[in-house]
Design a protein around this motif. Structure first.
Motif, PDB file in Angstrom:
ATOM      1  N   TYR A  79      40.504  45.100  29.741  1.00  0.00           N
ATOM      2  CA  TYR A  79      41.229  44.436  30.970  1.00  0.00           C
ATOM      3  C   TYR A  79      42.296  43.791  31.418  1.00  0.00           C
ATOM      4  O   TYR A  79      42.376  42.570  31.691  1.00  0.00           O
ATOM      5  N   GLU A  91      37.145  38.733  30.669  1.00  0.00           N
ATOM      6  CA  GLU A  91      38.363  37.744  30.800  1.00  0.00           C
ATOM      7  C   GLU A  91      39.131  38.823  31.386  1.00  0.00           C
ATOM      8  O   GLU A  91      40.034  39.493  30.707  1.00  0.00           O
ATOM      9  N   ALA A 150      42.410  41.463  39.330  1.00  0.00           N
ATOM     10  CA  ALA A 150      41.135  40.721  38.600  1.00  0.00           C
ATOM     11  C   ALA A 150      40.524  40.332  39.582  1.00  0.00           C
ATOM     12  O   ALA A 150      39.011  40.527  39.496  1.00  0.00           O
ATOM     13  N   SER A 151      40.704  40.218  41.067  1.00  0.00           N
ATOM     14  CA  SER A 151      39.116  40.393  42.163  1.00  0.00           C
ATOM     15  C   SER A 151      38.356  41.357  41.481  1.00  0.00           C
ATOM     16  O   SER A 151      37.031  40.922  41.524  1.00  0.00           O
ATOM     17  N   GLY A 190      36.627  40.745  38.686  1.00  0.00           N
ATOM     18  CA  GLY A 190      34.544  39.271  39.088  1.00  0.00           C
ATOM     19  C   GLY A 190      34.234  40.039  39.430  1.00  0.00           C
ATOM     20  O   GLY A 190      33.084  39.525  39.319  1.00  0.00           O
ATOM     21  N   GLU A 191      34.424  41.302  40.264  1.00  0.00           N
ATOM     22  CA  GLU A 191      33.289  41.791  41.070  1.00  0.00           C
ATOM     23  C   GLU A 191      32.039  42.731  39.631  1.00  0.00           C
ATOM     24  O   GLU A 191      31.149  42.701  39.657  1.00  0.00           O
ATOM     25  N   TRP A 195      30.412  40.398  38.191  1.00  0.00           N
ATOM     26  CA  TRP A 195      29.220  39.678  38.811  1.00  0.00           C
ATOM     27  C   TRP A 195      27.832  40.501  38.834  1.00  0.00           C
ATOM     28  O   TRP A 195      27.514  40.619  39.642  1.00  0.00           O
TER      29      TRP A 195
END
Length: 142
Positions: A13, A53, A74-75, A78-79, A82
């Motif tokens: 990442y 991260e 980065a978004s 995040g998805e 989650w």
């Protein structure tokens, strides 16, 4: 985690790949496709994986390029983090692509200069220059 330590995955990442550091660009599809929990872990080892991260070298960004390098990818991480564990796929389907287009549009409307999404393989009639048109492809009302 195999040695008993808890861990946060960051290696796949790093968001500066393909820019100043050379190598292949880390695009949102590769970020989304990396599950932070490897398949070969025991239940006890899986519990020690805390998540993932997004990272970027600070000396590689400034006010002129941070938006394009960081926020959209980065978004998507995040998805991914989650999303349901084990949600592995060979191809990112239209549902993920439509959510990513909507996220990019929210960012653009908020003044964040997000990297354009190349979605022409999935939706060949859409233009890269019209990412946020009102009408998304059929079936995207969700």
């Amino acid at each position: 985690v195999k040695s008993g330590y808890r861990a946060v995955l960051s290696a796949p990442y790093y968001l500066n790949g393909g820019f100043d550091m050379g190598g292949p660009q880390v695009d949102w599809q590769s970020i989304y496709g990396n599950d932070p929990i490897p398949l070969n872990l025991t239940d006890a080892e899986r519990e020690r994986v805390l998540g993932g991260e997004a990272c970027i070298w600070g000396e590689e960004v400034n006010a002129f390029n941070i938006d394009q390098r960081v926020w959209f990818r980065a978004s998507m991480l995040g998805e991914r983090l989650w999303s349901l564990e084990g949600n592995r796929t060979e191809k990112i389907g239209p549902d993920v692509l439509i959510r990513s287009i909507k996220q990019e549009c929210r960012m653009l409307r908020a003044g964040i200069k997000a990297t354009p999404i190349d979605d022409r393989d999935e939706f060949p009639r859409r233009s890269l220059w019209a990412q946020c048109e009102v009408d998304l492809p059929p079936g995207s009302s969700s």
